[in-house]
Design a protein around this motif. Structure first.
Motif, PDB file in Angstrom:
ATOM      1  N   ILE A   1       2.230  10.040  -2.039  1.00 21.51           N
ATOM      2  CA  ILE A   1       3.313  10.303  -0.825  1.00 21.51           C
ATOM      3  C   ILE A   1       4.410  10.857  -1.766  1.00 21.51           C
ATOM      4  O   ILE A   1       5.240  10.088  -2.204  1.00 21.51           O
ATOM      5  CB  ILE A   1       3.621   9.217  -0.065  1.00 21.51           C
TER       6      ILE A   1
ATOM      7  N   ALA B   1       0.916  -1.069   0.027  1.00 25.39           N
ATOM      8  CA  ALA B   1       0.033   0.015  -0.070  1.00 25.39           C
ATOM      9  C   ALA B   1       0.880   1.381   0.122  1.00 25.39           C
ATOM     10  O   ALA B   1       0.781   2.196  -0.598  1.00 25.39           O
ATOM     11  CB  ALA B   1      -0.885   0.070   1.136  1.00 25.39           C
ATOM     12  N   VAL B   2       2.002   1.386   0.833  1.00 22.93           N
ATOM     13  CA  VAL B   2       2.854   2.441   0.895  1.00 22.93           C
ATOM     14  C   VAL B   2       3.483   2.443  -0.568  1.00 22.93           C
ATOM     15  O   VAL B   2       3.648   3.601  -1.044  1.00 22.93           O
ATOM     16  CB  VAL B   2       3.991   2.386   1.901  1.00 22.93           C
TER      17      VAL B   2
ATOM     18  N   HIS C   1       0.885   7.369 -10.615  1.00 24.12           N
ATOM     19  CA  HIS C   1      -0.627   7.544 -10.042  1.00 24.12           C
ATOM     20  C   HIS C   1      -1.087   8.798 -10.908  1.00 24.12           C
ATOM     21  O   HIS C   1      -0.503   9.831 -10.985  1.00 24.12           O
ATOM     22  CB  HIS C   1      -0.804   8.010  -8.533  1.00 24.12           C
TER      23      HIS C   1
HETATM   24  C1  HEC Z   1      -2.186  12.997  -0.834  1.00 22.23           C
HETATM   25  C2  HEC Z   1      -3.363  11.971  -0.284  1.00 22.23           C
HETATM   26  C3  HEC Z   1      -2.855  10.600   0.135  1.00 22.23           C
HETATM   27  C4  HEC Z   1      -2.066  10.020   0.821  1.00 22.23           C
HETATM   28  C5  HEC Z   1      -0.947  10.686   1.617  1.00 22.23           C
HETATM   29  C6  HEC Z   1      -2.551   8.558   0.948  1.00 22.23           C
HETATM   30  N1  HEC Z   1      -3.268   8.139   0.069  1.00 22.23           N
HETATM   31 FE1  HEC Z   1      -3.991   6.137  -0.296  1.00 22.23          FE
HETATM   32  N2  HEC Z   1      -5.194   6.891  -1.863  1.00 22.23           N
HETATM   33  C7  HEC Z   1      -5.363   8.335  -2.098  1.00 22.23           C
HETATM   34  C8  HEC Z   1      -6.157   8.377  -3.294  1.00 22.23           C
HETATM   35  C9  HEC Z   1      -6.626   9.765  -3.912  1.00 22.23           C
HETATM   36  C10 HEC Z   1      -6.585   7.119  -3.421  1.00 22.23           C
HETATM   37  C11 HEC Z   1      -7.297   6.527  -4.449  1.00 22.23           C
HETATM   38  C12 HEC Z   1      -6.922   6.539  -5.896  1.00 22.23           C
HETATM   39  C13 HEC Z   1      -7.108   5.421  -6.472  1.00 22.23           C
HETATM   40  O1  HEC Z   1      -8.040   4.738  -6.400  1.00 22.23           O
HETATM   41  O2  HEC Z   1      -6.740   5.669  -7.944  1.00 22.23           O
HETATM   42  C14 HEC Z   1      -5.931   6.165  -2.679  1.00 22.23           C
HETATM   43  C15 HEC Z   1      -5.980   4.759  -2.674  1.00 22.23           C
HETATM   44  C16 HEC Z   1      -5.327   3.889  -1.558  1.00 22.23           C
HETATM   45  C17 HEC Z   1      -5.544   2.563  -1.521  1.00 22.23           C
HETATM   46  C18 HEC Z   1      -5.968   1.794  -2.618  1.00 22.23           C
HETATM   47  C19 HEC Z   1      -7.741   1.805  -2.607  1.00 22.23           C
HETATM   48  C20 HEC Z   1      -8.397   1.047  -1.533  1.00 22.23           C
HETATM   49  O3  HEC Z   1      -9.451   1.435  -1.159  1.00 22.23           O
HETATM   50  O4  HEC Z   1      -7.812   0.008  -1.051  1.00 22.23           O
HETATM   51  C21 HEC Z   1      -4.823   2.140  -0.563  1.00 22.23           C
HETATM   52  C22 HEC Z   1      -4.659   0.748   0.014  1.00 22.23           C
HETATM   53  C23 HEC Z   1      -4.201   3.206   0.211  1.00 22.23           C
HETATM   54  N3  HEC Z   1      -4.817   4.332  -0.475  1.00 22.23           N
HETATM   55  C24 HEC Z   1      -3.624   3.258   1.285  1.00 22.23           C
HETATM   56  C25 HEC Z   1      -2.847   4.232   1.805  1.00 22.23           C
HETATM   57  C26 HEC Z   1      -1.703   4.213   2.951  1.00 22.23           C
HETATM   58  C27 HEC Z   1      -1.561   3.142   3.818  1.00 22.23           C
HETATM   59  C28 HEC Z   1      -1.273   5.511   2.916  1.00 22.23           C
HETATM   60  C29 HEC Z   1      -0.181   5.920   4.112  1.00 22.23           C
HETATM   61  C30 HEC Z   1       1.034   5.190   3.796  1.00 22.23           C
HETATM   62  C31 HEC Z   1      -1.712   6.187   2.046  1.00 22.23           C
HETATM   63  N4  HEC Z   1      -2.697   5.626   1.337  1.00 22.23           N
HETATM   64  C32 HEC Z   1      -1.441   7.712   1.762  1.00 22.23           C
HETATM   65  C33 HEC Z   1      -4.724   9.436  -1.244  1.00 22.23           C
HETATM   66  C34 HEC Z   1      -3.734   9.392  -0.450  1.00 22.23           C
END
Ligand code: HEC
Length: 555
Positions: free
Chosen positions: A195, A180-181, A189
């Motif tokens: 990040i 996920a990280v 993306h």
């Molecule tokens: C700047 C904003 C941002 C940060 C910081 C961020 N995310 Fe996300 N994340 C998103 C967005 C926007 C999506 C949806 C994008 C997509 O589905 O294409 C996403 C999608 C995901 C998903 C896949 C979709 C799902 O529902 O499972 C996972 C897993 C996830 N993030 C985990 C994390 C984790 C763990 C962290 C911290 C290490 C993190 N994200 C940090 C914005 C962020």
């Protein structure tokens, strides 16, 4: 003559007495319904005192819900469509029966309730994280996120963007959290690396993944945040308010997903419906819907606006589009790619010359469909991820740049961008609105702030939304320059902010949902869509039901 005058005085005096005697009498005295509609009122009693219980009157023939609040144990709803109703009361810590009643045009129906005490169900946040509904347990913040090394990194790296309920609904092992990280750090993306490179040190990453695996591992429970703070409720204000929600027709093959209501010239409300790949129209006077399909599959419509000609403009993941509601004809304007990223049009907005402005979230552009040439021109936004948009009276274009905490302004006369930095950081402003004096307002989804920018001096002032874990989304002015905020954080509320008194007034929503983009009629009715609710509906809040002159929605 003298006697007649004395008589008038006496009437005036007794009216004053009734006004002072209480809201209930005042409400009954003013009960007025639009032609062809009926009224419902009654009393609500309970073994313990309560404030502003929510009374739901559901028209089962037309699938329309009218919701009002009690004041002093009394309630009243006006302008109900004639038909069969199920009426019930909702208040934390109480249970009510569901009672049936028939409402007839020109008549007043009465339904009284005696509530029973019941165990209070813990509050679930109503914001976008759908997963929060399926949690096994709701716990306070420090139990959900134990104070251990790694918490602070998780807060600033994941919770900052995803809200408090995302991480605890994932039960993953170390390699899944690592993946996920990696996913979030990937520069490919569509919105760029979530990040950004260099912002997560190797030591922080180890701490983070260890924290996530320890607390949200494969044997952990699906948990969510228990909300303990109550919304502040002002019975006298709420006694006048009425919500109406029109449920979308059920579709066995697709789940509707509604967004962005706007009005045409005939009192109808248009909205995007990404779930059914089309544009929807509601006639609020009858509760009838019409669906206009978009020819391109999976067009992902989200934003919408209406022009002076009565055409409806929408923006989506693949294109911008224009609908002629008279013929149903749909023209699409594809936006192409930036590198290998499909440019996604976000919200459209109209200027005084009927040019259509939009932001491009994927592709980081500000765009304009030019009315004269019928062509699209795009500019690179100064900071990635331009999002919500508003055009001011001088045709300057304001937009939120949500990833990196900026508000942008583009002056088409000089083709120059100016940027403003919100005060509380890090921040993710989603939307901007501009009031009649040219002040730009923005709501910050992740920090619970409402901000205003004076474009002349550049001065910024921010106000804290008064309830913890608020997720304010839109900030939009009414005709009197009150700023209305939609907030899904506490389960759903529209909040009125009066800039003169700097006070917030809460109107809890009928359903648990966020109500992302709002639009306000010339009469001060606030329209919204129930985007994250189980049942998709188009809804409206009338802050004062006694002032309703039509159920149609007009600018
Ligand atoms: C700047 C904003 C941002 C940060 C910081 C961020 N995310 Fe996300 N994340 C998103 C967005 C926007 C999506 C949806 C994008 C997509 O589905 O294409 C996403 C999608 C995901 C998903 C896949 C979709 C799902 O529902 O499972 C996972 C897993 C996830 N993030 C985990 C994390 C984790 C763990 C962290 C911290 C290490 C993190 N994200 C940090 C914005 C962020």
């Amino acid at each position: 003559m003298k006697r007649a005058l004395r008589g008038t005085n006496r009437v005036a005096f007794s009216c004053l007495f009734f006004l002072l005697a209480g809201t209930s009498l005042r409400m009954t005295a003013r009960a007025s319904a639009l032609p062809g509609t009926g009224t419902l009122s009654g009393t609500v009693s309970a073994p313990k005192p309560f404030q502003a219980a929510q009374v739901y009157a559901r028209n089962t023939d037309r699938k329309v819900v009218f919701m009002v609040y009690t004041a002093g144990g009394k309630y009243q709803a006006v302008n109900l469509f004639p038909g069969n109703y199920e009426v019930s009361v909702s208040k934390k810590g109480f249970a009510s029966d569901v009672k049936k009643v028939v409402v007839r045009a020109g008549e007043q129906a009465t339904v009284n309730f005696a509530l029973r005490e019941a165990a209070a169900e813990p509050m679930r946040p109503g914001n976008l994280q759908q997963a929060a509904r399926t949690v096994e347990e709701l716990v306070p913040y420090d139990v959900l996120y134990p104070r251990e090394p790694g918490r602070e990194v998780a807060e600033r790296t994941c919770i900052f963007c995803h809200g408090v309920n995302f991480v605890p609904t994932h039960q993953w092992n170390e390699s899944q959290w690592n993946a996920a990280v990696d996913l979030m750090s990937n520069p490919r993306h569509p919105e760029g690396a979530q990040i950004p490179p260099g912002t997560l040190s190797p030591a922080d990453r180890r701490n983070l993944v260890s924290y996530l695996t320890r607390n949200f591992g494969p044997i952990s429970k699906k948990r969510g945040l228990e909300l303990t703070a109550e919304m502040p409720l002002d019975e006298q204000t709420l006694a006048k308010a009425m919500y109406v929600e029109y449920d979308l027709p059920v579709n066995a093959n697709a789940r509707p997903r509604t967004h962005d209501p706007h009005f045409d010239h005939d009192g109808n409300v248009f909205y995007t419906n990404a779930g059914e790949n089309g544009i929807g129209k509601l006639d609020p006077r009858t509760g009838t819907f019409r669906h206009y399909p978009i020819p391109t599959p999976k067009a992902g419509p989200e934003g919408l606006t209406a022009d002076a000609q009565g055409h409806i403009w929408w923006s989506g993941e693949l294109a911008m589009g224009r609908l002629d509601p008279k013929t149903g004809e749909m023209v699409e304007y594809p936006l192409g790619k930036k590198g290998d990223i499909q440019i996604e049009a976000h919200t459209p907005a109209m200027d005084s010359k009927q040019n259509v402005w939009f932001t491009a979230l994927h592709g980081d552009k500000l765009g304009k469909w030019d009315r004269k040439t019928e062509k699209i021109i795009m500019w690179d936004a100064p900071t990635p991820s331009p999002y919500g948009i508003a055009v001011d009276k001088k045709d300057r274009v304001w937009f939120a740049e949500y990833r990196f905490c900026k508000i942008g302004m583009f002056d088409p006369a000089t083709e120059k961008f100016t940027e403003y930095s919100p005060l509380v950081t890090p921040c993710q402003p989603r939307r901007v609105g501009v009031d009649s004096k040219g002040t730009a307002w923005y709501a910050v989804h992740n920090s619970g702030m409402l901000g205003k920018i004076d474009p002349e001096s550049g001065k910024i002032v921010e106000y804290k939304i008064p309830v913890p874990y608020s997720t304010p989304y839109d900030a939009w002015p009414d005709r009197e320059d009150n700023i209305w905020v939609s907030d899904g954080g506490q389960g759903g509320a529209l909040i009125k902010f009066d800039p003169r008194t700097e006070k917030f007034l809460y109107y809890p929503s009928p359903r648990r949902t966020d109500m992302p983009k709002i639009e306000i009629t010339r009469d001060g009715a606030i329209w919204y869509c129930t985007r994250s609710a189980d049942i998709q509906a188009v809804g409206v809040l009338y802050p004062d039901m006694n002032k309703i002159t039509t159920l149609g929605a007009y600018y």
